[in-house]
Design a protein around this motif. Structure first.
Motif, short mmCIF file in Angstrom:
data_model
loop_
_atom_site.label_atom_id
_atom_site.label_comp_id
_atom_site.label_asym_id
_atom_site.label_seq_id
_atom_site.Cartn_x
_atom_site.Cartn_y
_atom_site.Cartn_z
N GLU A 170 -26.64 1.91 -64.70
CA GLU A 170 -25.72 2.84 -65.37
C GLU A 170 -24.28 2.57 -64.93
O GLU A 170 -23.35 2.67 -65.73
CB GLU A 170 -26.11 4.29 -65.08
CG GLU A 170 -27.36 4.77 -65.78
CD GLU A 170 -28.64 4.33 -65.10
OE1 GLU A 170 -28.56 3.58 -64.10
OE2 GLU A 170 -29.72 4.73 -65.55
N ALA A 171 -24.12 2.23 -63.65
CA ALA A 171 -22.78 1.91 -63.14
C ALA A 171 -22.23 0.66 -63.83
O ALA A 171 -21.06 0.62 -64.23
CB ALA A 171 -22.83 1.70 -61.63
N LEU A 172 -23.07 -0.35 -63.98
CA LEU A 172 -22.65 -1.58 -64.65
C LEU A 172 -22.30 -1.32 -66.11
O LEU A 172 -21.32 -1.85 -66.64
CB LEU A 172 -23.75 -2.63 -64.54
CG LEU A 172 -24.02 -3.17 -63.13
CD1 LEU A 172 -25.30 -4.01 -63.12
CD2 LEU A 172 -22.85 -3.99 -62.63
N SER A 173 -23.12 -0.50 -66.76
CA SER A 173 -22.87 -0.18 -68.17
C SER A 173 -21.56 0.59 -68.34
O SER A 173 -20.79 0.34 -69.26
CB SER A 173 -24.04 0.65 -68.72
OG SER A 173 -23.80 1.05 -70.04
N LEU A 174 -21.29 1.51 -67.41
CA LEU A 174 -20.07 2.30 -67.50
C LEU A 174 -18.84 1.44 -67.26
O LEU A 174 -17.78 1.68 -67.86
CB LEU A 174 -20.12 3.45 -66.48
CG LEU A 174 -19.13 4.59 -66.71
CD1 LEU A 174 -19.41 5.29 -68.04
CD2 LEU A 174 -19.18 5.59 -65.57
N CYS A 175 -18.96 0.45 -66.38
CA CYS A 175 -17.84 -0.46 -66.16
C CYS A 175 -17.49 -1.21 -67.44
O CYS A 175 -16.32 -1.40 -67.77
CB CYS A 175 -18.19 -1.45 -65.04
SG CYS A 175 -16.88 -2.63 -64.68
N ARG A 176 -18.53 -1.59 -68.19
CA ARG A 176 -18.30 -2.26 -69.47
C ARG A 176 -17.61 -1.31 -70.45
O ARG A 176 -16.69 -1.70 -71.18
CB ARG A 176 -19.64 -2.76 -70.04
CG ARG A 176 -19.49 -3.61 -71.29
CD ARG A 176 -20.83 -4.03 -71.86
NE ARG A 176 -21.51 -5.00 -71.00
CZ ARG A 176 -22.62 -4.75 -70.29
NH1 ARG A 176 -23.15 -3.55 -70.33
NH2 ARG A 176 -23.18 -5.69 -69.57
N ASP A 177 -18.06 -0.05 -70.45
CA ASP A 177 -17.43 0.95 -71.33
C ASP A 177 -15.96 1.17 -70.96
O ASP A 177 -15.12 1.38 -71.83
CB ASP A 177 -18.18 2.28 -71.24
CG ASP A 177 -19.59 2.20 -71.80
OD1 ASP A 177 -19.86 1.25 -72.55
OD2 ASP A 177 -20.40 3.09 -71.48
N MET A 178 -15.69 1.12 -69.67
CA MET A 178 -14.32 1.31 -69.18
C MET A 178 -13.40 0.24 -69.76
O MET A 178 -12.31 0.54 -70.27
CB MET A 178 -14.31 1.24 -67.65
CG MET A 178 -12.95 1.34 -67.00
SD MET A 178 -13.11 1.22 -65.19
CE MET A 178 -11.39 1.33 -64.69
N ALA A 179 -13.85 -1.01 -69.71
CA ALA A 179 -13.05 -2.10 -70.26
C ALA A 179 -12.91 -1.97 -71.78
O ALA A 179 -11.84 -2.23 -72.35
CB ALA A 179 -13.68 -3.44 -69.89
N THR A 180 -14.00 -1.53 -72.44
CA THR A 180 -13.98 -1.35 -73.89
C THR A 180 -12.96 -0.31 -74.31
O THR A 180 -12.32 -0.41 -75.36
CB THR A 180 -15.38 -0.95 -74.40
OG1 THR A 180 -16.33 -1.94 -74.00
CG2 THR A 180 -15.39 -0.81 -75.91
N ASN A 181 -12.78 0.72 -73.44
CA ASN A 181 -11.83 1.79 -73.73
C ASN A 181 -10.40 1.43 -73.34
O ASN A 181 -9.51 2.28 -73.36
CB ASN A 181 -12.25 3.07 -73.01
CG ASN A 181 -13.35 3.82 -73.74
OD1 ASN A 181 -13.09 4.69 -74.56
ND2 ASN A 181 -14.60 3.47 -73.46
N GLY A 182 -10.19 0.19 -72.95
CA GLY A 182 -8.84 -0.28 -72.67
C GLY A 182 -8.28 0.10 -71.32
O GLY A 182 -7.07 0.02 -71.10
N VAL A 183 -9.16 0.50 -70.38
CA VAL A 183 -8.71 0.83 -69.03
C VAL A 183 -9.03 -0.35 -68.12
O VAL A 183 -10.19 -0.73 -67.96
CB VAL A 183 -9.40 2.11 -68.50
CG1 VAL A 183 -8.89 2.44 -67.10
CG2 VAL A 183 -9.17 3.27 -69.46
N TRP A 184 -8.00 -0.93 -67.52
CA TRP A 184 -8.21 -2.12 -66.69
C TRP A 184 -8.87 -1.75 -65.38
O TRP A 184 -8.45 -0.82 -64.70
CB TRP A 184 -6.88 -2.81 -66.41
CG TRP A 184 -6.40 -3.68 -67.52
CD1 TRP A 184 -5.42 -3.39 -68.41
CD2 TRP A 184 -6.90 -4.96 -67.88
NE1 TRP A 184 -5.26 -4.42 -69.30
CE2 TRP A 184 -6.16 -5.41 -69.00
CE3 TRP A 184 -7.90 -5.79 -67.36
CZ2 TRP A 184 -6.40 -6.62 -69.61
CZ3 TRP A 184 -8.13 -7.01 -67.96
CH2 TRP A 184 -7.39 -7.42 -69.08
N PRO A 185 -9.93 -2.46 -65.01
CA PRO A 185 -10.57 -2.22 -63.71
C PRO A 185 -9.60 -2.49 -62.55
O PRO A 185 -8.79 -3.41 -62.62
CB PRO A 185 -11.73 -3.22 -63.69
CG PRO A 185 -12.00 -3.54 -65.12
CD PRO A 185 -10.66 -3.47 -65.80
N THR A 186 -9.72 -1.68 -61.51
CA THR A 186 -8.92 -1.85 -60.31
C THR A 186 -9.79 -2.43 -59.20
O THR A 186 -10.97 -2.71 -59.41
CB THR A 186 -8.36 -0.50 -59.86
OG1 THR A 186 -9.46 0.36 -59.49
CG2 THR A 186 -7.56 0.17 -60.97
#
Length: 641
Positions: free
Chosen positions: A251-267
Motif C-alpha cells: 500500500e505504501a508503494l502504491s501510494l507513492c505512485r499516486d503521489m507522483a501521479t498527483n504532481g507532488v514530487w517525492p522528497t
C-alpha cells in the motif's frame, strides 16, 4: 550601536561588578566577546518589544538598555549560545529584568532548545503570564526530550488556563501521543481540532495521520488523509510512512505512485519511507527504481537515503550492493552499522557480520545498542556459532549493560536448540527476567523437531497453546515431530485436535515479482496462465536432476500416504513453481528472488541447489526464518537452517 559593556550603569552596579570575585570577573570576558559578535548578528530592523514594567529596577527605565538586552538575548537564542545566555540571565537578574515576560520567554526558549528542560520549566513556572508561544516552547521540549507524559500534561494545563492551542501546539502534542501510543488523548486532540480553524492545517493533519499510524489505526489515518483537500509532500509522506510502519508495504508503494501521479514530487522523506516499504515487501525492482530516481534528483550524497538503500538491498538479497553503498557513506551512524550487520545476520553471513561488528567497535568507536546485538546474535544463530553467541550475549550484558530483550533470548535459545543443547536452552528460559513469549517456545520447539526431542517438544507446545491457542502452526510442528519419529497415531491425534478446534494449517505460498507484478503460487497450483509451461520446465529440470543422481526425499511430507503420492506432493511445492516461472520468464543469468511464507522443506532445499547449478542462476529464497543464497549447487546456509 554601542556595546552593552559600555552602557551607562549606576555606581552601585558598577561597584558590584568591580568588587566581584576573580572567577566571576573572568566570566565577563567570554560574555563581552559574545556580545560583540551578537551585536553584529542583531537585526538591523528594531524588534518590536513592550517597554519594561515600571516596577523593575532603575536599569529598566532605559528603553534603549531594555531593547539592547532583548536584541542580545535574541542573538543568543539564534546562535544557540547557552553559556552566553546563562551569563546574560545573571545580568538580567542583577538589573531587575529577570522576571520580564518577553526576556524570560526568550530564556525559556534558549534553555529548552539546548536540552536544559528543567531550567526552562523552573523559569516557566515562575512567570505570571504565559502566552501560547511559551506553552509551545515547553511542550516541544518535553515532546522531544521527554518525559513525553509531561508534554501531554502541559497541553491539558494550557487548555485549563484558557490559552487556545494553535497550529504549532497540536502537532507537538500529537507527536507526544504517538510516542506514548496514547490513542485516547490523540482522539481527544482530534476532536478539539475539528472545532477550530486549524482543522484544515496541513501540519496538524499530518500530525494526526502520524499519531493514528503509530497507534496502529491505519484506517483512521487514511480517513484523515482522504479528508485533506490539498495535500503537500508532508501529508503524503505521513500516510506512506503509516502504511510502512503497520506492515502494509505494498500500500505504501502504491501510494507513492499516486503521489507522483498527483504532481507532488517525492522528497528525501518519501524515498526513505518507500524504499523501506520495498525492502519489507521484497520488491527489489521497485526499490531499484527509487534508487535511480533518488540519484537523478541529486540526492546521491544524502546519507539518510543511502542508509535506507543499504537496508533495502540487504533485505532483498543483494548484500554486496548494500556493502558498496555502506562504504560510500560520508558518515556512518549507528543506524547504518546496524543495517549492514543485521543484513549480514539475516543472510547467514556470520563471519562478515562479526567482522563488521568488531570494526564498528574498534576502528569506528561506535557503541553498539540492542539492535546491533540482535543482528550479531542472529548471525551466530544462522551460522551455528554457539560459542560466539554465548560470548556476545555476555558482552552485551556485562560490558555494555544492555538489558536483554525477548529477541536476544530467542536468538540464543534458537542457536542452542539447533545444536541440541536442550538443557542449556531450557535453563536459559527458566532464568529469564521476563515471561517467555511464543517466539522463545517456538524456537525451542523447532530445535526439538530437528533433533526429534518429543518430550521437550510436547512441553514447548503446551506453552505455545497457552499463549497462542488459535495458531495452527504450533500443532503442525508437533505433528511433524511425531511423524518424523514414525509415531503416526500421535500425529493423527494432534491433527484431529486441530480439526476439533476448527484450526487450519497455513497454506504454503511463494511469490516472485516480474515486470512490476507479483506472481503468487500455492502448492500444486495450476491457476497461473503459464501453468503448462511451468510444469514442463519442472519436468525438464527433474530429468536433468535424476541424471545427476537426485532421489526425492519424501520425509518432509508428514502424511501417512504412499511414496508415489508423497513424491507428487513434494515436486509441486510453491517455491519450485515460482522458480520455474522465473526461469522461463527472465533472460539467462538473471538473479531470481522468491519469497515464501513458510520454511523451505529439506527436499526443496536440495532441489534448488541443483537447479542453481543446472541453470547457472543465482537463486535467493526468503522464507519465514531467513535467506538462502543458492549459487553453483551450494547454499549460503551451508545446510544449516
Amino acid at each position: 550601536m554601542p556595546l552593552l559593556g559600555r552602557q551607562r550603569m549606576s555606581p552601585s552596579v558598577l561597584s558590584k561588578s568591580r568588587n566581584a570575585p576573580s572567577h566571576r570577573r573572568g566570566l565577563r570576558r567570554p560574555l563581552s566577546s559574545f556580545l560583540c559578535r551578537a551585536t553584529a548578528l542583531a537585526p538591523t530592523t528594531p524588534i518590536a518589544v513592550s517597554p519594561p514594567p515600571r516596577s523593575n529596577s532603575h536599569l529598566a527605565s532605559s528603553p534603549h538598555s531594555y531593547y539592547h538586552y532583548t536584541s542580545i538575548l535574541q542573538s543568543c537564542v539564534a546562535a544557540g549560545s547557552l553559556r552566553a545566555g546563562r551569563q546574560l540571565h545573571g545580568r538580567l537578574l542583577v538589573s531587575g529584568l529577570g522576571s520580564d515576560t518577553v526576556l524570560a520567554t526568550k530564556l525559556v526558549d534558549l534553555y529548552a532548545a539546548r536540552g536544559h528542560v528543567g531550567q526552562a520549566r523552573r523559569l516557566f513556572d515562575g512567570m505570571p503570564k504565559r502566552n501560547v508561544f511559551l506553552w509551545n516552547v515547553l511542550i516541544r521540549a518535553y515532546a522531544r526530550e521527554g518525559p513525553r507524559e509531561t508534554a501531554v500534561q502541559l497541553y491539558h494545563g494550557m487548555v485549563e488556563h484558557g490559552v487556545e492551542p494553535d497550529n504549532f501546539t497540536y502537532p507537538l502534542v500529537l507527536k507526544a501521543c504517538a510516542a506514548l501510543l496514547d490513542l485516547k488523548t490523540g482522539r481527544e486532540v482530534h476532536e478539539c481540532v475539528l472545532g477550530t480553524r486549524w482543522g484544515e492545517d496541513v501540519f496538524v493533519r499530518a500530525g494526526l495521520v502520524d499519531m493514528y499510524a503509530k497507534c496502529g489505526c491505519v484506517d483512521d489515518a487514511r480517513a484523515v488523509f482522504d479528508g485533506i483537500a490539498v495535500r503537500d509532500a508532508v501529508v503524503w509522506n505521513s500516510m506512506i510512512a503509516a502504511y510502512g510502519q503497520n506492515g502494509q508495504p505494498m500500500e505504501a508503494l502504491s501510494l507513492c505512485r499516486d503521489m507522483a501521479t498527483n504532481g507532488v514530487w517525492p522528497t528525501i522523506a518519501t524515498l526513505v519511507s518507500t524504499i523501506s516499504a520495498a525492502a519489507d515487501a521484497a520488491a527489489l525492482p521497485r526499490g531499484r527504481e527509487l534508487h535511480g530516481f533518488g540519484w537523478r534528483r541529486g540526492f546521491w550524497q544524502q546519507d539518510k537515503l543511502k542508509t535506507s538503500l543499504v537496508d533495502m538491498y540487504a533485505k532483498s538479497g543483494w548484500v554486496q550492493v548494500a556493502r558498496v553503498l555502506f562504504e560510500q557513506l560520508m558518515k556512518r551512524e549507528l543506524v547504518s552499522w546496524n543495517a549492514m550487520i543485521c543484513g549480514y545476520g539475516m543472510h547467514g553471513h556470520a563471519d562478515e557480520a562479526l567482522e563488521l561488528f568488531n570494526k564498528m567497535r574498534a576502528e569506528a568507536q561506535v557503541t553498539p545498542d540492542n539492535i546491533t546485538f540482535v543482528g550479531v546474535l542472529s548471525a551466530c544463530n544462522h551460522g551455528g556459532m554457539v560459542k560466539e553467541a554465548k560470548y556476545l550475549f555476555g558482552l552485551m550484558v556485562d560490558v555494555y549493560s544492555i538489558k536483554p530483550t525477548v529477541q536476544h533470548f530467542t536468538c540464543l535459545v534458537d542457536v542452542l536448540g539447533h545444536a541440541g543443547r536442550f538443557e542449556e536452552a531450557y535453563d536459559l528460559i527458566k532464568g529469564m527476567s521476563m515471561e517467555p513469549d511464543s517466539g522463545i517456545w517456538g524456537a525451542l520447539l523447532n530445535g526439538c523437531k530437528i533433533h526429534k526431542n518429543i518430550e521437550l517438544g510436547e512441553l514447548a507446545l503446551q506453552k505455545l497453546i497457552e499463549l497462542e491457542p488459535e495458531d495452527a502452526g504450533n500443532y503442525v510442528l508437533l505433528s511433524n515431530i511425531y511423524a518424523q519419529s514414525g509415531k503416526w497415531e500421535n500425529a493423527a491425534k494432534v491433527r484431529k485436535l486441530m480439526t476439533n478446534r476448527g484450526l487450519k494449517k497455513i497454506i504454503a505460498c511463494s511469490w516472485i515479482e516480474f515486470k512490476g507484478r507479483t506472481h503468487g503460487f500455492l502448492v500444486g497450483d495450476a491457476s497461473h496462465p503459464r501453468s503448462d509451461e511451468i510444469y514442463e520446465e519442472l519436468e525438464r529440470l527433474e530429468g536433468l536432476m535424476s541424471d545427476a543422481g537426485y532421489v526425492p526425499d519424501t520425509m518432509p511430507v508428514f502424511h501417512n500416504v504412499g511414496d508415489d503420492e508423497k513424491r507428487n506432493m513434494v515436486r509441486s511445492h510453491s517455491e519450485r513453481l515460482a522458480i520455474a516461472f522465473g526461469l522461463i520468464s527472465t533472460p539467462p543469468g538473471t538473479k531470481l528472488l522468491v519469497t515464501k511464507n513458510l520454511r523451505v522443506c529439506e527436499d526443496c532445499h536440495v532441489v534448488i541447489k541443483l537447479i542453481s547449478q543446472i541453470a547457472q542462476r543465482e537463486i535467493i529464497i526468503r522464507d519465514v526464518n531467513r535467506y538462502h543464497h543458492f549459487v553453483n549447487g551450494e547454499c549460503s546456509c551451508k545446510d544449516y537452517w
